[in-house]
Design a protein around this motif. Sequence first.
Motif, PDB file in Angstrom:
ATOM      1  N   ALA A 127       0.838  -1.207   0.000  1.00  0.00           N
ATOM      2  CA  ALA A 127       0.000   0.000   0.000  1.00  0.00           C
ATOM      3  C   ALA A 127       0.871   1.254   0.000  1.00  0.00           C
ATOM      4  N   ALA A 154       0.976   3.939  -2.931  1.00  0.00           N
ATOM      5  CA  ALA A 154       0.548   5.305  -2.629  1.00  0.00           C
ATOM      6  C   ALA A 154       1.602   6.309  -3.081  1.00  0.00           C
ATOM      7  N   MET A 196       3.616   5.866  -5.536  1.00  0.00           N
ATOM      8  CA  MET A 196       3.517   5.939  -6.999  1.00  0.00           C
ATOM      9  C   MET A 196       2.317   6.788  -7.423  1.00  0.00           C
ATOM     10  N   VAL A 197       1.221   6.739  -6.645  1.00  0.00           N
ATOM     11  CA  VAL A 197       0.031   7.526  -7.000  1.00  0.00           C
ATOM     12  C   VAL A 197       0.381   9.014  -7.011  1.00  0.00           C
ATOM     13  N   VAL A 198       1.145   9.468  -6.020  1.00  0.00           N
ATOM     14  CA  VAL A 198       1.399  10.904  -5.943  1.00  0.00           C
ATOM     15  C   VAL A 198       2.637  11.329  -6.714  1.00  0.00           C
ATOM     16  N   ALA A 254      -1.165   6.781 -12.514  1.00  0.00           N
ATOM     17  CA  ALA A 254      -1.464   7.118 -11.117  1.00  0.00           C
ATOM     18  C   ALA A 254      -2.805   6.528 -10.712  1.00  0.00           C
ATOM     19  N   ALA A 255      -3.812   6.640 -11.614  1.00  0.00           N
ATOM     20  CA  ALA A 255      -5.126   6.085 -11.283  1.00  0.00           C
ATOM     21  C   ALA A 255      -5.050   4.571 -11.120  1.00  0.00           C
ATOM     22  N   LEU A 308      -3.567   3.654  -7.924  1.00  0.00           N
ATOM     23  CA  LEU A 308      -4.560   3.837  -6.852  1.00  0.00           C
ATOM     24  C   LEU A 308      -5.325   2.536  -6.618  1.00  0.00           C
ATOM     25  N   ALA A 344      -3.093   0.471  -4.443  1.00  0.00           N
ATOM     26  CA  ALA A 344      -3.046   0.983  -3.066  1.00  0.00           C
ATOM     27  C   ALA A 344      -4.324   0.630  -2.314  1.00  0.00           C
ATOM     28  N   LEU A 345      -5.478   0.867  -2.949  1.00  0.00           N
ATOM     29  CA  LEU A 345      -6.743   0.600  -2.252  1.00  0.00           C
ATOM     30  C   LEU A 345      -6.938  -0.893  -2.019  1.00  0.00           C
TER      31      LEU A 345
END
Lengths: 166, 108
Positions: free
Chosen positions: A13, A17, A19-21, A29-30, A33, A36-37
């Motif tokens: 996670a 996360a 990598m998302v930001v 990024a999506a 996500l 991560a979720l």
Amino acid sequence: MTTALFSIAGAVALLAAVMVVTSRRIVHAALWLVVALGAVAGCFGALHAEFVALVQILVYVGAIVVLVLFALMLTKAPTNPLPALTTRRSPFAAVVALVLALILGSGVVLAFGNEKLKPVPDGSAEAVGTAVFRTWVLPFEVLSVLLLAALIGAIVLSQRTGKKGD
Amino acid sequence: MPLIIPLLLAVALFCIGVYGVLARRNAITMLMSFELMLNAVNLNLIAFDAWHVDGLATGQTLAVFVITIAAAEIGLGLAIVLLLFRGHGHVDADAARDLLEQERGAEQ
């Protein structure tokens, strides 16, 4: 066993996360996500909150990320890497986040440093459903009204008001 | 299992979300960072529920409620983002300064 499972899911996670930001491609990024979720859902499962883990996968991964991907599609998001996706003030943002992490982390360590938890299997749909409809009925109803209001608000916002002065 | 592990993970996720909200320029990526922050809150709720078992499943119920609010929030947020895109042709949060200009005009 629980600790090992939780640590693996938590590490995944955290990586996702970050990598998302930091990813320079919006679609990537999506998709990070999703990872991560899903990993956070794994953490919920390791803490014996199976129903919440399933709801997390259903609502977050199934609905919210799909909604985000649709919005990316509708706003003509480019798929090539964009260096300008992160603003020039990102070092300041990193400093703010680090200071916040230090404050929150030290507070948490000071308050709960020696506590142990032993997850017991009480996260079935039956247990949570009984709690929702026996103890938490009023918040549940308020929340359904809130959801309805948000739905109507989204419809009103996305209506095309072509005529001036309407 | 020490309670501190989920709490520290939640702190890290929340701060990554804060960084994303402050550093990203595209409004949709900012919304994705919001989701990370809400997930950190959920992780806290679940961890405290597993620590302090009260028989009412308080933490888990509240986590489900937070997930519902997150769904409402992302629906409204994306509607606003689409409205911004329709009016301006971009979703750059830094360039959306309509309210700022109005304020400056009112001062003059």
